[in-house]
Enzyme design. Sequence first.
Site, PDB file in Angstrom:
ATOM      1  N   ASN A   9      -6.413   4.025  40.451  1.00 16.85           N
ATOM      2  CA  ASN A   9      -7.826   3.683  40.619  1.00 16.85           C
ATOM      3  C   ASN A   9      -8.192   2.388  39.905  1.00 16.85           C
ATOM      4  O   ASN A   9      -9.177   1.747  40.256  1.00 16.85           O
ATOM      5  CB  ASN A   9      -8.702   4.828  40.128  1.00 16.85           C
ATOM      6  CG  ASN A   9      -8.786   5.943  41.154  1.00 16.85           C
ATOM      7  OD1 ASN A   9      -9.468   5.813  42.157  1.00 16.85           O
ATOM      8  ND2 ASN A   9      -8.060   7.021  40.924  1.00 16.85           N
ATOM      9  N   ASN A  11      -5.430  -0.093  38.538  1.00 10.11           N
ATOM     10  CA  ASN A  11      -4.425  -1.131  38.794  1.00 10.11           C
ATOM     11  C   ASN A  11      -3.445  -0.736  39.878  1.00 10.11           C
ATOM     12  O   ASN A  11      -3.142   0.449  40.054  1.00 10.11           O
ATOM     13  CB  ASN A  11      -3.627  -1.410  37.511  1.00 10.11           C
ATOM     14  CG  ASN A  11      -4.473  -2.105  36.467  1.00 10.11           C
ATOM     15  OD1 ASN A  11      -5.176  -3.068  36.771  1.00 10.11           O
ATOM     16  ND2 ASN A  11      -4.423  -1.628  35.243  1.00 10.11           N
ATOM     17  N   THR A  12      -2.949  -1.763  40.562  1.00  9.63           N
ATOM     18  CA  THR A  12      -1.897  -1.576  41.560  1.00  9.63           C
ATOM     19  C   THR A  12      -0.654  -2.298  41.052  1.00  9.63           C
ATOM     20  O   THR A  12      -0.739  -3.470  40.672  1.00  9.63           O
ATOM     21  CB  THR A  12      -2.335  -2.160  42.918  1.00  9.63           C
ATOM     22  OG1 THR A  12      -3.508  -1.457  43.332  1.00  9.63           O
ATOM     23  CG2 THR A  12      -1.258  -2.000  43.979  1.00  9.63           C
ATOM     24  N   GLY A 107      -2.983  14.611  43.838  1.00 12.14           N
ATOM     25  CA  GLY A 107      -2.875  13.155  43.747  1.00 12.14           C
ATOM     26  C   GLY A 107      -1.421  12.736  43.948  1.00 12.14           C
ATOM     27  O   GLY A 107      -0.532  13.303  43.309  1.00 12.14           O
ATOM     28  N   PRO A 108      -1.170  11.757  44.832  1.00 14.67           N
ATOM     29  CA  PRO A 108       0.214  11.346  45.070  1.00 14.67           C
ATOM     30  C   PRO A 108       0.916  10.869  43.801  1.00 14.67           C
ATOM     31  O   PRO A 108       2.119  11.089  43.630  1.00 14.67           O
ATOM     32  CB  PRO A 108       0.089  10.216  46.096  1.00 14.67           C
ATOM     33  CG  PRO A 108      -1.345   9.927  46.248  1.00 14.67           C
ATOM     34  CD  PRO A 108      -2.133  11.055  45.674  1.00 14.67           C
ATOM     35  N   ASP A 109       0.165  10.253  42.889  1.00 12.15           N
ATOM     36  CA  ASP A 109       0.771   9.810  41.626  1.00 12.15           C
ATOM     37  C   ASP A 109       1.365  10.991  40.855  1.00 12.15           C
ATOM     38  O   ASP A 109       2.399  10.887  40.199  1.00 12.15           O
ATOM     39  CB  ASP A 109      -0.257   9.066  40.761  1.00 12.15           C
ATOM     40  CG  ASP A 109      -1.518   9.886  40.484  1.00 12.15           C
ATOM     41  OD1 ASP A 109      -1.947  10.660  41.372  1.00 12.15           O
ATOM     42  OD2 ASP A 109      -2.076   9.765  39.378  1.00 12.15           O
ATOM     43  N   ASP A 129      -0.086  11.412  31.952  1.00 12.99           N
ATOM     44  CA  ASP A 129      -0.233  10.050  32.486  1.00 12.99           C
ATOM     45  C   ASP A 129      -1.603   9.489  32.101  1.00 12.99           C
ATOM     46  O   ASP A 129      -2.640   9.970  32.563  1.00 12.99           O
ATOM     47  CB  ASP A 129      -0.061  10.090  34.013  1.00 12.99           C
ATOM     48  CG  ASP A 129       0.004   8.691  34.629  1.00 12.99           C
ATOM     49  OD1 ASP A 129      -0.529   7.745  34.017  1.00 12.99           O
ATOM     50  OD2 ASP A 129       0.574   8.552  35.716  1.00 12.99           O
ATOM     51  N   THR A 132      -6.558   5.884  34.852  1.00 12.87           N
ATOM     52  CA  THR A 132      -8.022   5.884  34.914  1.00 12.87           C
ATOM     53  C   THR A 132      -8.507   7.267  34.460  1.00 12.87           C
ATOM     54  O   THR A 132      -9.433   7.388  33.651  1.00 12.87           O
ATOM     55  CB  THR A 132      -8.482   5.613  36.365  1.00 12.87           C
ATOM     56  OG1 THR A 132      -7.809   4.455  36.828  1.00 12.87           O
ATOM     57  CG2 THR A 132      -9.979   5.441  36.431  1.00 12.87           C
ATOM     58  N   THR A 184     -20.620   1.227  13.884  1.00 12.93           N
ATOM     59  CA  THR A 184     -20.715   1.862  15.201  1.00 12.93           C
ATOM     60  C   THR A 184     -19.381   1.802  15.950  1.00 12.93           C
ATOM     61  O   THR A 184     -18.942   2.791  16.535  1.00 12.93           O
ATOM     62  CB  THR A 184     -21.819   1.164  16.034  1.00 12.93           C
ATOM     63  OG1 THR A 184     -22.999   1.139  15.238  1.00 12.93           O
ATOM     64  CG2 THR A 184     -22.088   1.891  17.332  1.00 12.93           C
TER      65      THR A 184
END
Length: 259
Positions: A9, A11-12, A107-109, A129, A132, A184
């Site tokens: 979602n 990076n490629t 999910g294919p991943d 993993d 995202t 903060t």
Amino acid sequence: MLLCIDCGNTNTVFSIWDGERFLCTLRTSTHHSRTADAYFTWFSTLIKHYGIETDITEVIISSTVPRVVFNLRVFADRFFNCRPLVVGRPECLLPHPPRVDAGTQVGPDRLVNTAAAFDRHGGDIIVVDFGTATTFDVVAADGAYVGGVIAPGVNLSLEALHMAAAALPHVDIAKPQKVVGTNTVACIQSGVFWGYVGLVKEICVRIRGERDREMKIIATGGLAPLFQQSEDLFDRFEDDLTMHGLTVIHAYNKEQGTL
Ligand SMILES: Nc1ncnc2c1ncn2[C@@H]1O[C@H](COP(=O)(O)OP(=O)(O)O)[C@@H](O)[C@H]1O
Ligand SMILES: CC(C)(COP(=O)(O)O)[C@@H](O)C(=O)NCCC(=O)O
Ligand SMILES: [K+]
């Protein structure tokens, strides 16, 4: 040569497998509007820059973003004259089909990580993993994906705080010196970093308890090393786990004669 494409979602990642090793790994951000021509311009520029000799004849794709698959298919067809194998599609066979509720689209991943972990380590594995989303994939003794856990990703959690709270700045993740933050930024880093350490520990303990056995924990994804240096959370970190899984699934489909 086989071009492996892992589209998350955020990076490629493209990696070229020559049958023995990965020749290079190239990373771009994920956008469904990126065209086949744009992929090729980017890809060929980097290949030339690194001086890599390529002869790509096959392509395999895993994508957690369904909309990008169309342009990646056109990319494979137009520039490498091949029909890519797409993980998750019915024509792509898996060495061990998942055992999940009927109608669930895993999910294919996660299917790819499962195949990779089983190939390298055998069964009874938890793959963590850090993408995202942070996913925990449970690999049974026989190599099947049998379910897991999905938690908000580290950067997503930081982003959510910034988006929802007017006074909270955007913060990059880092290991804080102490748990009690005195500003903060340090407070936010502590909440997300130590919160995540706790999350990973608790989920793995509970998965092992539920399955009543020892399970090896393999971590992958960009942010895994940050957590690995901190505590004894994982047995191993494997940066190339997803890419390895793509080569395993591709080889399996060849073996079965579907390619
Ligand atoms: N080495 C790194 N250091 C810091 N952040 C990283 C690193 N690698 C990836 N990230 C961040 O981790 C998140 C997940 O990235 P990635 O693993 O590529 O996700 P996905 O597979 O879901 O696309 C993203 O927000 C990305 O910017
Ligand atoms: C959980 C995921 C969003 C993780 O994707 P990523 O963080 O790699 O982009 C992806 O695996 C997905 O869309 N899964 C579908 C639901 C499931 O696996 O059960
Ligand atoms: K992931």
